[in-house]
Design a protein around this motif. Structure first.
Motif, mmCIF file in Angstrom:
data_model
loop_
_atom_site.group_PDB
_atom_site.id
_atom_site.type_symbol
_atom_site.label_atom_id
_atom_site.label_comp_id
_atom_site.label_asym_id
_atom_site.label_seq_id
_atom_site.Cartn_x
_atom_site.Cartn_y
_atom_site.Cartn_z
ATOM 1 N N LEU A 114 0.843 -1.202 0.000
ATOM 2 C CA LEU A 114 0.000 0.000 0.000
ATOM 3 C C LEU A 114 0.875 1.248 0.000
ATOM 4 C CD1 LEU A 114 -1.914 -2.275 1.183
ATOM 5 C CD2 LEU A 114 -3.083 -0.436 2.389
ATOM 6 N N SER A 115 0.608 2.138 -0.942
ATOM 7 C CA SER A 115 1.267 3.441 -0.985
ATOM 8 C C SER A 115 0.405 4.321 -1.878
ATOM 9 C CB SER A 115 2.681 3.337 -1.555
ATOM 10 O OG SER A 115 3.209 4.622 -1.830
ATOM 11 N N TYR A 116 -0.216 5.340 -1.301
ATOM 12 C CA TYR A 116 -1.131 6.142 -2.111
ATOM 13 C C TYR A 116 -0.389 6.841 -3.247
ATOM 14 C CZ TYR A 116 -5.060 9.000 -3.471
ATOM 15 O OH TYR A 116 -6.083 9.575 -4.199
ATOM 16 N N SER A 117 0.806 7.324 -2.954
ATOM 17 C CA SER A 117 1.596 7.981 -4.004
ATOM 18 C C SER A 117 2.194 6.965 -4.966
ATOM 19 C CB SER A 117 2.721 8.799 -3.380
ATOM 20 O OG SER A 117 3.687 7.942 -2.777
ATOM 21 N N GLY A 118 2.403 5.755 -4.472
ATOM 22 C CA GLY A 118 3.058 4.736 -5.282
ATOM 23 C C GLY A 118 4.547 4.967 -5.421
ATOM 24 N N GLU A 119 5.081 5.852 -4.573
ATOM 25 C CA GLU A 119 6.503 6.209 -4.686
ATOM 26 C C GLU A 119 7.228 6.090 -3.345
ATOM 27 O OE1 GLU A 119 7.787 6.618 -7.536
ATOM 28 O OE2 GLU A 119 6.003 6.985 -8.767
ATOM 29 N N SER A 120 6.683 5.367 -2.395
ATOM 30 C CA SER A 120 7.343 5.220 -1.088
ATOM 31 C C SER A 120 8.689 4.519 -1.262
ATOM 32 C CB SER A 120 6.453 4.408 -0.139
ATOM 33 O OG SER A 120 5.241 5.090 0.105
ATOM 34 N N ASP A 121 9.747 5.219 -0.887
ATOM 35 C CA ASP A 121 11.098 4.678 -1.097
ATOM 36 C C ASP A 121 11.287 3.342 -0.404
ATOM 37 O OD1 ASP A 121 11.803 6.870 -2.619
ATOM 38 O OD2 ASP A 121 12.633 7.980 -0.916
ATOM 39 N N GLU A 122 10.757 3.215 0.814
ATOM 40 C CA GLU A 122 10.973 1.984 1.589
ATOM 41 C C GLU A 122 10.379 0.764 0.883
ATOM 42 O OE1 GLU A 122 10.824 5.470 4.408
ATOM 43 O OE2 GLU A 122 9.669 4.742 2.674
ATOM 44 N N ILE A 123 9.264 0.966 0.194
ATOM 45 C CA ILE A 123 8.638 -0.150 -0.519
ATOM 46 C C ILE A 123 9.347 -0.399 -1.847
ATOM 47 C CG2 ILE A 123 6.525 -0.901 -1.686
ATOM 48 C CD1 ILE A 123 4.919 0.452 0.500
ATOM 49 N N LEU A 124 9.658 0.659 -2.570
ATOM 50 C CA LEU A 124 10.338 0.489 -3.865
ATOM 51 C C LEU A 124 11.678 -0.213 -3.698
ATOM 52 C CD1 LEU A 124 9.578 3.926 -5.584
ATOM 53 C CD2 LEU A 124 8.379 1.744 -5.848
ATOM 54 N N LEU A 125 12.335 0.021 -2.557
ATOM 55 C CA LEU A 125 13.623 -0.624 -2.292
ATOM 56 C C LEU A 125 13.497 -2.145 -2.209
ATOM 57 C CD1 LEU A 125 16.632 -0.142 -1.579
ATOM 58 C CD2 LEU A 125 15.944 -0.049 0.821
ATOM 59 N N LEU A 126 12.310 -2.619 -1.836
ATOM 60 C CA LEU A 126 12.111 -4.056 -1.669
ATOM 61 C C LEU A 126 11.779 -4.776 -2.974
ATOM 62 C CD1 LEU A 126 9.827 -4.033 1.516
ATOM 63 C CD2 LEU A 126 12.337 -4.160 1.423
ATOM 64 N N LEU A 127 11.340 -4.026 -3.963
ATOM 65 C CA LEU A 127 10.808 -4.663 -5.179
ATOM 66 C C LEU A 127 11.810 -5.563 -5.902
ATOM 67 C CD1 LEU A 127 8.518 -1.878 -6.710
ATOM 68 C CD2 LEU A 127 7.998 -3.661 -5.035
ATOM 69 N N PRO A 128 13.058 -5.161 -6.073
ATOM 70 C CA PRO A 128 13.988 -6.064 -6.774
ATOM 71 C C PRO A 128 14.144 -7.414 -6.070
ATOM 72 C CG PRO A 128 14.887 -3.847 -6.663
ATOM 73 C CD PRO A 128 13.687 -3.857 -5.770
ATOM 74 N N VAL A 129 14.189 -7.392 -4.753
ATOM 75 C CA VAL A 129 14.336 -8.646 -4.005
ATOM 76 C C VAL A 129 13.091 -9.511 -4.160
ATOM 77 C CG1 VAL A 129 14.746 -9.658 -1.738
ATOM 78 C CG2 VAL A 129 15.838 -7.493 -2.351
ATOM 79 N N LEU A 130 11.924 -8.872 -4.063
ATOM 80 C CA LEU A 130 10.665 -9.619 -4.202
ATOM 81 C C LEU A 130 10.538 -10.193 -5.609
ATOM 82 C CD1 LEU A 130 8.241 -7.200 -2.312
ATOM 83 C CD2 LEU A 130 9.255 -9.317 -1.448
ATOM 84 N N LYS A 131 10.960 -9.428 -6.606
ATOM 85 C CA LYS A 131 10.897 -9.905 -7.985
ATOM 86 C C LYS A 131 11.808 -11.111 -8.180
ATOM 87 C CE LYS A 131 8.043 -7.026 -10.019
ATOM 88 N NZ LYS A 131 6.819 -7.506 -10.712
ATOM 89 N N ARG A 132 13.042 -11.038 -7.650
ATOM 90 C CA ARG A 132 13.968 -12.159 -7.780
ATOM 91 C C ARG A 132 13.437 -13.402 -7.085
ATOM 92 N NH1 ARG A 132 17.997 -8.236 -6.857
ATOM 93 N NH2 ARG A 132 18.202 -8.900 -4.678
ATOM 94 N N GLN A 133 12.752 -13.182 -5.979
ATOM 95 C CA GLN A 133 12.217 -14.315 -5.216
ATOM 96 C C GLN A 133 10.957 -14.887 -5.860
ATOM 97 O OE1 GLN A 133 12.704 -14.776 -0.726
ATOM 98 N NE2 GLN A 133 10.622 -13.955 -0.864
ATOM 99 N N GLY A 134 10.354 -14.125 -6.752
ATOM 100 C CA GLY A 134 9.174 -14.615 -7.462
ATOM 101 C C GLY A 134 7.861 -14.362 -6.767
ATOM 102 N N ASN A 135 7.828 -13.401 -5.841
ATOM 103 C CA ASN A 135 6.578 -13.105 -5.140
ATOM 104 C C ASN A 135 5.616 -12.322 -6.023
ATOM 105 O OD1 ASN A 135 8.865 -12.729 -2.695
ATOM 106 N ND2 ASN A 135 7.075 -13.974 -2.174
ATOM 107 N N PRO A 136 4.408 -12.802 -6.205
ATOM 108 C CA PRO A 136 3.401 -11.980 -6.897
ATOM 109 C C PRO A 136 3.174 -10.698 -6.098
ATOM 110 C CG PRO A 136 2.672 -14.263 -6.708
ATOM 111 C CD PRO A 136 3.872 -14.126 -5.826
ATOM 112 N N LEU A 137 3.042 -9.578 -6.799
ATOM 113 C CA LEU A 137 2.904 -8.284 -6.138
ATOM 114 C C LEU A 137 1.580 -7.628 -6.521
ATOM 115 C CD1 LEU A 137 4.035 -5.901 -4.468
ATOM 116 C CD2 LEU A 137 5.128 -5.083 -6.583
#
Length: 341
Positions: A114-137
């Motif tokens: 959840l991020s209303y702006s869609g630009e929360s740095d703390e969440i965006l920082l996690l995306l590469p790791v989640l993508k590599r792990q294969g987690n649906p987002l």
């Protein structure tokens, strides 16, 4: 000259008429704006919403909810609602995730960010790791073209026409919309899973609802030698001794096979004492008992006993089996102790 009110004596509990009117108008304005926001979001529940539900239903693990600030508070609530309605879920703080808590997320989990702006740095920082792990987002944002929305497998648009905050600063309508979208997900998944009231109660055993839905008559009734009962040949005085000994304010009257013939209660005793023709020692209990009393089965819910007692203005019930044999007894005090009423 009109007196000037002392400001030290004005309290929020005793506002002036004009202040009270203004506060009420402000409250109505906020609810009106947020209601409009919910209508706007409801109109956007479409295939993306269904796709989000499908991802959660197909997950081998849990739904991991995450968000910063106010979105984080909403994410916590969504996780709690999902977990209590049949969809295993928990909340992870995105800041803590970047410092080790990311290990709580397995490759079997679905991530709801959840991020209303869609630009929360703390969440965006996690995306590469989640993508590599294969987690649906699944992303829930107010900006379909934001970084988080573009990176997500599914995007839920919770954009609102306006915040209820007159400064357009404090998240108000937007958090309400996100919370409502979370509820919509939880209920849709609940219905898809065939989740029942009993399932809900099993995850809330300590709550009032859990007690109402899980506690059965057999859990609270008196059984065996604790059940007051006398035979058909017993006198009224013998019945009174049994009532005093078992202290339930009543006694069952049974035949030789233990089948129910009637019930004698404290109320029956008062009526008996008003009748000068009744000899307590020589009158048989079957002559003054209540025939065909209200009964209940041991497999019924305890709350059903409470409803039966309330409907018929009685304070006790006998518990019988399919053959009308008396197997237990309970009164309103047993239900009070069990916190059913």
């Amino acid at each position: 000259m009109a007196s000037i009110p002392n400001p030290d004596r004005l309290t929020s509990a005793d506002p002036s008429p004009s202040t009270a009117t203004g506060l009420a108008a402000s409250g109505r304005r906020v609810l009106g704006i947020e209601a409009q926001a919910l209508v706007a979001v409801a109109a956007r529940i479409d295939g993306e919403f269904s796709a989000a539900c499908d991802l959660m239903l197909a997950a081998r693990g849990r739904v991991v909810c995450t968000g910063m600030g106010k979105s984080g508070h909403i994410a916590r609530k969504i996780a709690a609602t999902l977990a209590s309605t049949g969809t295993p879920a928990f909340y992870v703080h995105p800041g803590e995730a970047a410092h080790g808590d990311l290990g709580m997320i397995t490759d079997a989990d679905v991530v709801l960010a959840l991020s209303y702006s869609g630009e929360s740095d703390e969440i965006l920082l996690l995306l590469p790791v989640l993508k590599r792990q294969g987690n649906p987002l699944i992303a829930m944002t107010g900006r379909p073209l934001s970084s988080l929305a573009r990176e997500a497998d599914v995007h839920l648009d919770v954009s609102v026409p306006a915040e209820a905050c007159p400064l357009d600063l404090a998240p108000t309508s937007s958090t309400t919309a996100s919370l409502a979208m979370g509820d919509a997900l939880a209920v849709a998944l609940l219905e898809a899973r065939g989740f029942t009231a009993d399932d809900f109660a099993r995850s809330h055993p300590a709550g009032a609802l859990g007690r109402r839905l899980l506690l059965h008559i057999s859990d609270v009734m008196h059984a065996g030698d604790d059940v007051p009962r006398v035979g058909a040949d017993a006198s009224v005085s013998e019945a009174l001794v049994e009532m005093s000994r078992k202290r339930l304010g009543m006694t069952a009257v049974v035949d030789d096979d233990g089948r129910l013939l009637g019930l004698y209660t404290d109320g029956d005793l008062r009526r008996t004492l008003d009748d000068d023709r009744v000899d307590l020692r020589n009158t048989r209990i079957v002559e003054v008992m209540t025939r065909a009393p209200k009964t209940i089965g041991s497999d019924a819910l305890a709350v059903e006993a409470a409803q039966l007692m309330e409907a018929h203005k009685i304070s006790g019930l006998l518990v019988v089996d399919a053959e009308q044999r008396v197997v237990g007894a309970l009164n309103i005090h047993d239900l009070l102790r069990a916190r059913v009423v």
